[in-house]
Design a protein around this motif. Structure first.
Motif, PDB file in Angstrom:
ATOM      1  N   ARG A 171      -9.959  -0.413  -9.750  1.00  0.00           N
ATOM      2  CA  ARG A 171      -8.835  -1.311  -9.990  1.00  0.00           C
ATOM      3  C   ARG A 171      -8.387  -1.227 -11.436  1.00  0.00           C
ATOM      4  NH1 ARG A 171     -10.681  -7.096  -8.414  1.00  0.00           N
ATOM      5  NH2 ARG A 171      -8.629  -7.690  -9.255  1.00  0.00           N
ATOM      6  N   TYR A 209      -7.129   0.873  -6.121  1.00  0.00           N
ATOM      7  CA  TYR A 209      -7.053   2.230  -5.583  1.00  0.00           C
ATOM      8  C   TYR A 209      -8.217   2.496  -4.630  1.00  0.00           C
ATOM      9  CZ  TYR A 209      -4.179   2.606  -9.787  1.00  0.00           C
ATOM     10  OH  TYR A 209      -3.233   2.400 -10.772  1.00  0.00           O
ATOM     11  N   GLY A 269       0.397   5.938  -0.389  1.00  0.00           N
ATOM     12  CA  GLY A 269      -0.490   7.080  -0.541  1.00  0.00           C
ATOM     13  C   GLY A 269      -1.060   7.623   0.752  1.00  0.00           C
ATOM     14  N   THR A 304      -3.223  -3.415  -9.740  1.00  0.00           N
ATOM     15  CA  THR A 304      -3.289  -2.369  -8.727  1.00  0.00           C
ATOM     16  C   THR A 304      -4.739  -2.032  -8.413  1.00  0.00           C
ATOM     17  OG1 THR A 304      -1.175  -1.429  -9.456  1.00  0.00           O
ATOM     18  CG2 THR A 304      -2.593  -0.017  -8.122  1.00  0.00           C
ATOM     19  N   CYS A 338      -4.851  -3.264   2.453  1.00  0.00           N
ATOM     20  CA  CYS A 338      -5.349  -3.792   1.190  1.00  0.00           C
ATOM     21  C   CYS A 338      -5.333  -5.313   1.249  1.00  0.00           C
ATOM     22  CB  CYS A 338      -4.447  -3.286   0.065  1.00  0.00           C
ATOM     23  SG  CYS A 338      -4.650  -4.103  -1.510  1.00  0.00           S
ATOM     24  N   GLU A 371       0.830  -1.199   0.000  1.00  0.00           N
ATOM     25  CA  GLU A 371       0.000   0.000   0.000  1.00  0.00           C
ATOM     26  C   GLU A 371       0.868   1.255   0.000  1.00  0.00           C
ATOM     27  OE1 GLU A 371      -2.063  -2.981   2.894  1.00  0.00           O
ATOM     28  OE2 GLU A 371      -0.023  -2.280   2.460  1.00  0.00           O
ATOM     29  N   SER A 403      -3.085   3.578  -2.994  1.00  0.00           N
ATOM     30  CA  SER A 403      -2.814   2.585  -4.029  1.00  0.00           C
ATOM     31  C   SER A 403      -2.348   1.299  -3.376  1.00  0.00           C
ATOM     32  CB  SER A 403      -1.737   3.080  -4.997  1.00  0.00           C
ATOM     33  OG  SER A 403      -2.146   4.248  -5.664  1.00  0.00           O
ATOM     34  N   ARG A 435      -5.534   9.581  -2.033  1.00  0.00           N
ATOM     35  CA  ARG A 435      -5.733   8.422  -2.901  1.00  0.00           C
ATOM     36  C   ARG A 435      -4.731   7.343  -2.515  1.00  0.00           C
ATOM     37  NH1 ARG A 435      -4.256   7.327  -9.212  1.00  0.00           N
ATOM     38  NH2 ARG A 435      -6.084   6.071  -9.785  1.00  0.00           N
ATOM     39  N   GLN A 465      -9.940   6.088  -3.562  1.00  0.00           N
ATOM     40  CA  GLN A 465     -10.044   7.548  -3.548  1.00  0.00           C
ATOM     41  C   GLN A 465     -10.891   7.958  -2.357  1.00  0.00           C
ATOM     42  OE1 GLN A 465      -8.620   9.931  -5.641  1.00  0.00           O
ATOM     43  NE2 GLN A 465      -9.433  11.382  -4.146  1.00  0.00           N
TER      44      GLN A 465
END
Length: 125
Positions: A72, A80, A8, A78, A96, A6, A21, A19, A82
């Motif tokens: 995704r 994400y 961000g 990956t 994640c 992970e 990732s 955001r 937001q």
């Protein structure tokens, strides 16, 4: 070696955005459901968002619905998250995960096989 990494996270003022990732490696995750959970100090782990393998179905709890969006990119392996209109209550370590069985929602938290190390999100008031 399967890894979920992970990135961000950080410090943001209330009302701001971040955001997150999650980059997956070691195998393809395009058939897995992916998701985000979070855990604040002294609290139980909490479901934040999940998304199915194709990106066509996502689930959120009421606490983040309308503010958070999961997406995704299977070509990049990956996923994400937001996060908009952040609140101090969103402060937590965000993890994640990946679930080969395709579970979503709360069930994802039980059946997910792979988890990352987490990224800290801190929202100041």
């Amino acid at each position: 070696q399967v890894q979920l990494i992970e990135s961000g996270g950080g410090l943001v003022q209330a009302g701001g955005s971040l955001r997150l990732s999650c980059a997956a490696s070691g195998r393809t995750f395009s058939s897995d459901s992916m998701g985000w959970f979070r855990q604040a100090p002294g609290k139980a782990r909490e479901f934040v968002a999940t998304i199915n393998w194709s990106g066509t179905k996502s689930l959120y709890p009421d606490s983040v619905k309308g503010r958070f969006t999961i997406s995704r990119d299977n070509d990049k392996n990956t996923v994400y998250l937001q996060m908009n209109s952040l609140k101090p209550d969103d402060t937590a370590v965000y993890y994640c995960g990946a679930d080969p069985t395709g579970a979503q929602g709360l069930a994802f938290g039980v059946s997910a096989r792979y988890w990352g190390q987490g990224t800290q999100v801190t929202v100041s008031s």
